[in-house]
Structure formats: structure tokens, C-alpha cells
Write a protein that holds these residues in place. Structure first.
Motif, PDB file in Angstrom:
ATOM      1  N   LEU A  24      83.995 -32.917  68.882  1.00  0.00           N
ATOM      2  CA  LEU A  24      82.872 -32.338  69.620  1.00  0.00           C
ATOM      3  C   LEU A  24      82.763 -30.835  69.363  1.00  0.00           C
ATOM      4  N   GLY A  25      83.898 -30.159  69.306  1.00  0.00           N
ATOM      5  CA  GLY A  25      83.903 -28.721  69.020  1.00  0.00           C
ATOM      6  C   GLY A  25      83.352 -28.425  67.633  1.00  0.00           C
ATOM      7  N   LEU A  26      83.746 -29.223  66.648  1.00  0.00           N
ATOM      8  CA  LEU A  26      83.219 -29.048  65.290  1.00  0.00           C
ATOM      9  C   LEU A  26      81.715 -29.310  65.241  1.00  0.00           C
ATOM     10  N   ALA A  27      81.263 -30.354  65.933  1.00  0.00           N
ATOM     11  CA  ALA A  27      79.838 -30.667  65.949  1.00  0.00           C
ATOM     12  C   ALA A  27      79.044 -29.532  66.595  1.00  0.00           C
ATOM     13  N   ALA A  28      79.571 -28.989  67.680  1.00  0.00           N
ATOM     14  CA  ALA A  28      78.887 -27.867  68.349  1.00  0.00           C
ATOM     15  C   ALA A  28      78.835 -26.650  67.436  1.00  0.00           C
ATOM     16  N   THR A  29      79.931 -26.375  66.727  1.00  0.00           N
ATOM     17  CA  THR A  29      79.971 -25.233  65.810  1.00  0.00           C
ATOM     18  C   THR A  29      78.929 -25.383  64.707  1.00  0.00           C
ATOM     19  N   PHE A  30      78.857 -26.573  64.106  1.00  0.00           N
ATOM     20  CA  PHE A  30      77.890 -26.783  63.033  1.00  0.00           C
ATOM     21  C   PHE A  30      76.455 -26.731  63.548  1.00  0.00           C
ATOM     22  N   SER A  31      76.213 -27.293  64.727  1.00  0.00           N
ATOM     23  CA  SER A  31      74.838 -27.284  65.232  1.00  0.00           C
ATOM     24  C   SER A  31      74.401 -25.880  65.639  1.00  0.00           C
ATOM     25  N   LEU A  32      75.317 -25.064  66.154  1.00  0.00           N
ATOM     26  CA  LEU A  32      74.947 -23.707  66.561  1.00  0.00           C
ATOM     27  C   LEU A  32      74.795 -22.757  65.370  1.00  0.00           C
ATOM     28  N   THR A  33      75.468 -23.037  64.274  1.00  0.00           N
ATOM     29  CA  THR A  33      75.343 -22.171  63.098  1.00  0.00           C
ATOM     30  C   THR A  33      74.330 -22.711  62.092  1.00  0.00           C
ATOM     31  N   ALA A  34      73.729 -23.833  62.375  1.00  0.00           N
ATOM     32  CA  ALA A  34      72.775 -24.431  61.434  1.00  0.00           C
ATOM     33  C   ALA A  34      71.529 -23.575  61.260  1.00  0.00           C
ATOM     34  N   CYS A  35      71.195 -22.755  62.275  1.00  0.00           N
ATOM     35  CA  CYS A  35      69.983 -21.939  62.138  1.00  0.00           C
ATOM     36  C   CYS A  35      70.131 -20.914  61.019  1.00  0.00           C
ATOM     37  N   GLN A  36      71.337 -20.599  60.622  1.00  0.00           N
ATOM     38  CA  GLN A  36      71.524 -19.694  59.489  1.00  0.00           C
ATOM     39  C   GLN A  36      71.022 -20.349  58.205  1.00  0.00           C
ATOM     40  N   TRP A  37      71.097 -21.647  58.116  1.00  0.00           N
ATOM     41  CA  TRP A  37      70.650 -22.352  56.917  1.00  0.00           C
ATOM     42  C   TRP A  37      69.132 -22.507  56.888  1.00  0.00           C
ATOM     43  N   THR A  38      68.502 -22.527  58.053  1.00  0.00           N
ATOM     44  CA  THR A  38      67.063 -22.783  58.088  1.00  0.00           C
ATOM     45  C   THR A  38      66.229 -21.528  58.325  1.00  0.00           C
ATOM     46  N   SER A  39      66.848 -20.419  58.695  1.00  0.00           N
ATOM     47  CA  SER A  39      66.103 -19.178  58.967  1.00  0.00           C
ATOM     48  C   SER A  39      66.513 -18.099  57.976  1.00  0.00           C
ATOM     49  N   PRO A  40      65.566 -17.225  57.593  1.00  0.00           N
ATOM     50  CA  PRO A  40      65.936 -16.125  56.697  1.00  0.00           C
ATOM     51  C   PRO A  40      66.814 -15.110  57.431  1.00  0.00           C
ATOM     52  N   ILE A  41      67.613 -14.411  56.684  1.00  0.00           N
ATOM     53  CA  ILE A  41      68.464 -13.385  57.264  1.00  0.00           C
ATOM     54  C   ILE A  41      67.591 -12.158  57.495  1.00  0.00           C
ATOM     55  N   THR A  42      67.302 -11.857  58.753  1.00  0.00           N
ATOM     56  CA  THR A  42      66.332 -10.809  59.063  1.00  0.00           C
ATOM     57  C   THR A  42      66.839  -9.415  58.748  1.00  0.00           C
ATOM     58  N   THR A  43      68.136  -9.216  58.665  1.00  0.00           N
ATOM     59  CA  THR A  43      68.640  -7.881  58.334  1.00  0.00           C
ATOM     60  C   THR A  43      68.352  -7.518  56.884  1.00  0.00           C
ATOM     61  N   GLN A  44      67.939  -8.495  56.072  1.00  0.00           N
ATOM     62  CA  GLN A  44      67.610  -8.219  54.683  1.00  0.00           C
ATOM     63  C   GLN A  44      66.107  -8.037  54.467  1.00  0.00           C
ATOM     64  N   LEU A  45      65.310  -8.155  55.525  1.00  0.00           N
ATOM     65  CA  LEU A  45      63.875  -7.963  55.407  1.00  0.00           C
ATOM     66  C   LEU A  45      63.538  -6.491  55.580  1.00  0.00           C
ATOM     67  N   GLN A  46      62.633  -5.980  54.745  1.00  0.00           N
ATOM     68  CA  GLN A  46      62.207  -4.587  54.877  1.00  0.00           C
ATOM     69  C   GLN A  46      61.086  -4.508  55.897  1.00  0.00           C
ATOM     70  N   TYR A  47      61.162  -3.525  56.769  1.00  0.00           N
ATOM     71  CA  TYR A  47      60.116  -3.302  57.755  1.00  0.00           C
ATOM     72  C   TYR A  47      60.067  -1.813  58.071  1.00  0.00           C
ATOM     73  N   ALA A  48      58.992  -1.392  58.703  1.00  0.00           N
ATOM     74  CA  ALA A  48      58.824   0.017  59.053  1.00  0.00           C
ATOM     75  C   ALA A  48      59.305   0.227  60.488  1.00  0.00           C
ATOM     76  N   PRO A  49      60.476   0.814  60.674  1.00  0.00           N
ATOM     77  CA  PRO A  49      60.982   1.029  62.037  1.00  0.00           C
ATOM     78  C   PRO A  49      60.383   2.293  62.651  1.00  0.00           C
ATOM     79  N   ALA A  50      59.061   2.359  62.695  1.00  0.00           N
ATOM     80  CA  ALA A  50      58.375   3.563  63.157  1.00  0.00           C
ATOM     81  C   ALA A  50      56.981   3.182  63.630  1.00  0.00           C
TER      82      ALA A  50
END
Length: 197
Positions: A24-50
Motif C-alpha cells: 500500500l505504501g508503494l502504491a501511494a508513493t507511485f500514485s502521488l509522484t505520477a503527476c511528475q510523469w504527466t505534467s511539465p516541470i514548471t521550473t524549466q518554463l520561461q516566464y516574466a516574473p514582473a
């Protein structure tokens, strides 16, 4: 005949529970970290912080570009920082609604502000009202051009010191900025107004 001790019976009952808890712990870990596989890493997106927007024109990065104006069809101050990422000096030309506002020279590896409290890159007439977007075109001497929609903001803090002066017939030098003598180059990092006719 072997006899079981109470300890071995208790251990054998706990083993399936421990395995189930681990799974159950492994399943919870995989399900909670799965969004990293389906979402872009936002810290690598360029944006205007102004408040403003940004773009690139040739080797120049245009940062925090905006216009300070009190009303539509009134004067405005072009605010932006120009970062030269190249090895050659660049001259950035700024146009607002087919009006050449002026030029800014940027030395290699330097960042220059288009307008400060002492000098302003001013446009005679800004068609858009505060709260709207206004098209501005940035260009360099090598022919690079970058159109950009920038926000028009009222002259409130932190832009109160950049409030435009009264409208003029054509873009002119503010009292704090002087145009170079005929044939003399403008000092590095100085905003040069468009010639008046």
C-alpha cells in the motif's frame, strides 16, 4: 511432532499484514509522484516574473517591457531593460504605433534601462488606455525585429517616477537627457531620442 510457540504463530500472522502495508505504501508513493510523469516541470518554463512582458530581438533580451501612461491617446513612457548577450554593441530601436520613440545603445554583456527617473524614452501618443495591451516593436541594426504586446500601466508606485510629461508634437528629449552633438556617438547605455522634424 513439532510444537509451535506463541511467538512463531504471532509472527506468521503479522507477515501478511506487513507485506500488505508495504505494498500500500508503494502504491501511494507511485500514485502521488505520477503527476511528475504527466505534467511539465514548471521550473524549466520561461516566464516574466514582473509587471511587463519579455522577448528577444537578435542578441538582446527585452525584459519587463511596459508603458506608463495616464490615459488613452496621451503621452507615455516606455519602460524596459535591455540585456545584450552578444559580443558586439547593439542599438535597440523602439516603435509604438508607427511612432519611432528612440534608440538605446547596449554594450556587450550589459543591461540598460530604457527609462529611469532622470531620463525617459517617451512616446507622444499611446493609443491603448491603462489596463490594456499596446503593441511595441523592438528592432536592432542587424535587421532583427520583435513585435510585443506590452501592458499599459498608470503612473502609480513603483512607476510614479516614470510619469510621462505633457504630449509633444513629436518624441523629444526629456530635460534630463541631451542629444549627442551632430556626428558624435551617444554615450554607452544612453537613450537617444528620435529626431524631430
Amino acid at each position: 511432532m513439532t510444537s509451535r510457540t506463541p511467538f512463531s504463530r504471532t509472527a506468521s500472522r503479522r507477515a501478511p499484514r506487513a507485506i500488505a502495508t508495504g505494498l500500500l505504501g508503494l502504491a501511494a508513493t507511485f500514485s502521488l509522484t505520477a503527476c511528475q510523469w504527466t505534467s511539465p516541470i514548471t521550473t524549466q518554463l520561461q516566464y516574466a516574473p514582473a509587471d511587463g512582458t519579455m522577448t528577444e530581438v537578435g542578441t538582446i533580451k527585452v525584459l519587463n517591457a511596459l508603458i506608463v501612461a495616464e490615459k488613452a491617446d496621451g503621452p507615455g513612457t516606455v519602460v524596459a531593460s535591455f540585456a545584450n548577450q552578444g559580443s558586439q554593441k547593439q542599438t535597440v530601436q523602439v516603435k509604438v504605433a508607427d511612432q519611432t520613440v528612440g534608440t538605446v545603445e547596449v554594450a556587450p554583456g550589459q543591461v540598460v534601462q530604457a527609462s529611469t527617473a532622470d531620463k525617459r524614452l517617451q512616446v507622444a501618443k499611446v493609443p491603448a488606455p491603462p489596463g490594456a495591451l499596446q503593441d511595441v516593436v523592438f528592432g536592432t541594426a542587424d535587421g532583427s525585429v520583435a513585435p510585443l504586446a506590452v501592458p499599459v500601466l498608470p503612473p502609480n508606485p513603483p512607476y510614479a517616477t516614470l510619469k510621462p510629461t505633457a504630449a509633444t508634437a513629436a518624441p523629444t528629449t526629456s530635460p534630463a537627457t541631451t542629444a549627442p552633438a551632430a556626428g558624435a556617438p551617444a554615450p554607452a547605455g544612453a537613450a537617444t531620442p528620435a529626431p524631430t522634424s
